[in-house]
Write an enzyme that holds these catalytic residues in place. Structure first.
Site, PDB file in Angstrom:
ATOM      1  N   CYS A  45      36.993 -54.801   5.336  1.00  0.00           N
ATOM      2  CA  CYS A  45      36.898 -55.455   6.637  1.00  0.00           C
ATOM      3  C   CYS A  45      37.874 -56.625   6.753  1.00  0.00           C
ATOM      4  CB  CYS A  45      35.470 -55.939   6.877  1.00  0.00           C
ATOM      5  SG  CYS A  45      34.282 -54.587   7.085  1.00  0.00           S
ATOM      6  N   THR A  46      38.128 -57.311   5.645  1.00  0.00           N
ATOM      7  CA  THR A  46      39.099 -58.406   5.664  1.00  0.00           C
ATOM      8  C   THR A  46      40.468 -57.893   6.089  1.00  0.00           C
ATOM      9  OG1 THR A  46      37.889 -59.634   3.960  1.00  0.00           O
ATOM     10  CG2 THR A  46      40.225 -60.161   4.235  1.00  0.00           C
TER      11      THR A  46
END
Length: 219
Positions: A45-46
């Protein structure tokens, strides 16, 4: 009840990194992309949040606002944004919704009603279904839903491609074939007669009785 394409996107109010948001008011008369994350400080997700930040201008060209959501408090989002900048080189300047009470995740059918009322103590695996993308039109209806596993990073160029197709086909009586990209030939829908197709598009190729292709309309 499960959300489906052409359902009205559920409205909500929530805190974000840019202050309180009333979702339908925030969308306004344009398009919106809501993309969700199971928890802050997760590796895939980063990279996704940074990739989306890098493409923000492309979404803006299409009249589409972008907004992220993660099942964690807004205060945690502010710290995560620093990591995203370090990892990807991009500043997240679009809003990130804090969903610490899981209300939005439940509203969008990404978590069951019995999932509890707090993000505290929940792991990314507990929130695995909070990995969805919703494209929402100016009519506030859902135009596309995609849900990814946690180990597969999303391709946001595909989201842009889908918006191009959805916007084009909303304006003209055409559809787009497999792997279509902006500027390529399109399919004339069955609702358009051959005579009307000539009037509308000038010419077309009949591949099969039910498959007619023409140049992408530009008007």
């Amino acid at each position: 009840m499960s959300l489906r394409i052409n359902d009205i996107a559920p409205d909500f109010t929530a805190d974000t990194t840019q202050g309180p948001v009333s979702f339908h008011d925030w969308i306004g008369n344009g398009w919106a992309v809501l993309f969700s994350h199971p928890k802050n400080f997760t590796p895939v997700c980063t990279t996704e949040l940074g990739a989306m930040a890098g493409l923000a201008g492309e979404f803006s060209k299409r009249g589409a606002k972008i907004i992220g959501i993660s099942v964690d408090p807004v205060e945690s989002h502010a710290k995560w944004k620093n990591d995203i900048k370090t990892a990807t080189g991009f500043d997240v300047e679009y809003p990130l919704i804090g969903d610490k009470d899981l209300k939005v995740a439940k509203l969008y059918d990404m978590l069951p009603a019995g999932a509890g009322e707090s993000s505290e103590g929940r792991t990314p695996a507990d929130n695995a279904t909070v990995r969805s993308v919703f494209i929402i039109g100016p009519d506030k209806k859902i135009k596309l839903i995609l849900t990814y596993p946690m180990t597969t990073g999303r391709n946001f160029n595909e989201i842009l491609r889908a918006i191009d197709s959805i916007q084009l086909t909303a304006k003209h009586q055409v559809a787009t074939p497999a792997n279509w990209n902006q500027g390529e030939d399109v399919i004339i829908t069955a609702a358009v007669s051959n005579e009307d197709a000539i009037t509308r598009f000038g010419s077309f190729d009949t591949v099969l009785p039910y498959l007619r292709k023409t140049k992408q309309p530009t008007a």
